[in-house]
Scaffold this motif. Structure first.
Motif, PDB file in Angstrom:
ATOM      1  N   LEU A  58       4.264  -2.889   3.799  1.00 50.38           N
ATOM      2  CA  LEU A  58       2.907  -3.077   3.264  1.00 50.38           C
ATOM      3  C   LEU A  58       2.392  -1.813   2.589  1.00 50.38           C
ATOM      4  O   LEU A  58       1.558  -1.893   1.680  1.00 50.38           O
ATOM      5  N   TYR A  59       2.876  -0.645   3.024  1.00 47.28           N
ATOM      6  CA  TYR A  59       2.498   0.584   2.328  1.00 47.28           C
ATOM      7  C   TYR A  59       3.041   0.567   0.900  1.00 47.28           C
ATOM      8  O   TYR A  59       2.309   0.836  -0.065  1.00 47.28           O
ATOM      9  N   THR A  62       1.268  -1.987  -1.238  1.00 49.69           N
ATOM     10  CA  THR A  62      -0.052  -1.548  -1.694  1.00 49.69           C
ATOM     11  C   THR A  62       0.054  -0.785  -3.007  1.00 49.69           C
ATOM     12  O   THR A  62      -0.725  -1.019  -3.947  1.00 49.69           O
ATOM     13  N   ASN A  63       1.014   0.125  -3.088  1.00 48.24           N
ATOM     14  CA  ASN A  63       1.232   0.846  -4.346  1.00 48.24           C
ATOM     15  C   ASN A  63       1.545  -0.104  -5.488  1.00 48.24           C
ATOM     16  O   ASN A  63       1.006   0.017  -6.594  1.00 48.24           O
ATOM     17  N   MET A 202       1.109   2.773   6.265  1.00 50.42           N
ATOM     18  CA  MET A 202       0.103   1.797   5.847  1.00 50.42           C
ATOM     19  C   MET A 202      -1.262   2.205   6.361  1.00 50.42           C
ATOM     20  O   MET A 202      -1.420   2.642   7.503  1.00 50.42           O
ATOM     21  N   THR A 205      -6.171   1.405   2.687  1.00 56.64           N
ATOM     22  CA  THR A 205      -6.052   1.146   1.251  1.00 56.64           C
ATOM     23  C   THR A 205      -5.472  -0.237   0.977  1.00 56.64           C
ATOM     24  O   THR A 205      -5.733  -0.828  -0.077  1.00 56.64           O
ATOM     25  N   PHE A 206      -4.688  -0.768   1.906  1.00 55.66           N
ATOM     26  CA  PHE A 206      -4.141  -2.113   1.738  1.00 55.66           C
ATOM     27  C   PHE A 206      -5.264  -3.137   1.574  1.00 55.66           C
ATOM     28  O   PHE A 206      -5.171  -4.060   0.751  1.00 55.66           O
ATOM     29  N   ALA A 209      -6.660  -2.888  -1.867  1.00 55.63           N
ATOM     30  CA  ALA A 209      -5.781  -3.531  -2.836  1.00 55.63           C
ATOM     31  C   ALA A 209      -6.027  -5.041  -2.876  1.00 55.63           C
ATOM     32  O   ALA A 209      -6.056  -5.647  -3.958  1.00 55.63           O
ATOM     33  N   ASN A 267      -3.830   5.569  -1.864  1.00 50.93           N
ATOM     34  CA  ASN A 267      -2.807   5.226  -0.887  1.00 50.93           C
ATOM     35  C   ASN A 267      -1.755   6.316  -0.744  1.00 50.93           C
ATOM     36  O   ASN A 267      -1.418   6.738   0.363  1.00 50.93           O
TER      37      ASN A 267
END
Length: 365
Positions: A58-59, A62-63, A202, A205-206, A209, A267
């Protein structure tokens, strides 16, 4: 030829492309003497088989959501913004300057300020190619890719000189103040019984997004500006005849696109590294192009495609660790095959599927 149902275009064709890419990837793995089913099991388990894997998947996703949305918004106006890499780098610089120069009493205030800084810096970096396209006729592809290299050189210079840490020899800035650290997945979800790893990058920031996906959808499909953007993308001459100004649309679209790419800095710089490093983006800007293509430039599609590529990155790292014979380059080959089938070879699947649905429709009639 009859028009295909919308769900075929945004779901079935990308799914078929993905399956074909995985089959070819399996043949590549088989060619080097490894079991493709075992390799696939390792990738899936490494990406989503544990809370630790989910935290990294998920990290990365997010990007890719930020850069994918950036490319998607530009695609709506038929602008091929491949400068997301550089815009994300400069956006990360904006995030870093906010965190380094302003003392914040709480992370929430730092987050809001960093979002503004990242978006403004990313938008400003995209504004120059946008102006050259709108006013001077310089092709957006050429200028945006050139600005990627300028941004990379700028960050290398700043992290090696102006912003270089005083506590070591690394090309990075000082660590941000503790009051700017964003809540991690462990801190956010442990109270809900979801055991994310403490080390997983993570963070909050997720959720931002996901909010950006909703806002982009509302902008493009529920506002007058979004209608103008889509009209300009479908037919510039018809849009001009209707009173839509190309210079205005080009500038606005690229500013929004650059701002979204710049938000990725929250992120990567503020959430994970907690400092500015020489390369905080790590090719996420280029992956965003594939995410936008696979997601059909729709926020929901971008979200799903970003999850897929997040799984590929995290699962590929686990595959390289579990199977020493599988090098990092082979993992990149697998990712490239997914990009090739969902992008360059899309019509190879689209045409026969469209014919099949047209034949089926005439048969029903």
């Amino acid at each position: 030829m009859d028009k295909m149902p919308r769900w075929v275009d945004i779901a079935l064709i990308p799914f078929i492309n993905l399956i074909l890419a995985l089959i070819v990837s399996g043949l590549v793995v088989l060619y080097i003497g490894e079991n493709p089913l075992e390799a696939m099991a390792i990738m899936v388990n490494g990406a989503v088989g544990s809370a630790y894997g989910w935290g990294y998947t998920l990290y990365y996703a997010t990007n890719f959501i930020f850069t994918g949305l950036a490319v998607s918004v530009a695609f709506q106006a038929r602008l091929f913004n491949i400068g997301g890499e550089g815009q994300a780098m400069v956006g990360g610089l904006g995030v870093a300057l906010v965190c380094l120069l302003i003392p914040f009493p709480h992370w929430s205030m730092a987050l809001v300020a960093a979002m503004i800084g990242g978006a403004l810096f990313g938008a400003a970096w995209a504004a120059i190619p946008a102006y050259l396209q709108a006013k001077r006729g310089s092709h957006i592809v050429i200028t945006t890719i050139m600005f990627n290299y300028i941004a990379a050189s700028l960050l290398v210079y700043l992290t090696a000189n102006t912003l270089r840490t005083s506590r070591g020899m690394s090309n990075e800035s000082d660590r941000f103040a503790d009051t700017t650290f964003l809540p991690s997945a462990y801190e956010m979800f442990s109270g809900l019984g979801i055991p994310f790893s403490r080390s997983a990058p993570m963070n909050v920031t997720f959720l931002i997004a996901i909010l950006c996906c909703v806002l982009v959808y509302l902008l493009i499909w529920r506002t007058r500006l979004g209608y103008e953007i889509r009209s300009f993308g479908q037919s510039e001459s018809a849009a001009v005849y209707a009173g839509i100004k190309p210079v205005r649309i080009t500038m606005i679209v690229m500013l929004i696109s650059g701002g979204l790419a710049g938000l990725m800095g929250i992120n990567a710089v503020m959430g994970e590294a907690e400092r500015l490093v020489a390369d905080p983006v790590q090719q996420a800007g280029f992956v965003g192009i594939a995410v936008a293509l696979m997601g059909r430039s729709h926020p929901i599609g971008v979200f799903v495609a970003a999850l897929l590529f997040g799984m590929l990155v995290q699962g590929g790292g686990e595959l390289e660790f579990e199977m020493p014979e599988v090098s990092k380059e082979l993992v990149l080959v697998i990712q490239a095959l997914v990009i090739m089938f969902t992008g360059a070879l899309d019509n190879m699947i689209r045409t026969p599927v469209a014919r099949a649905f047209a034949k089926f429709s005439r048969g029903d009639a």
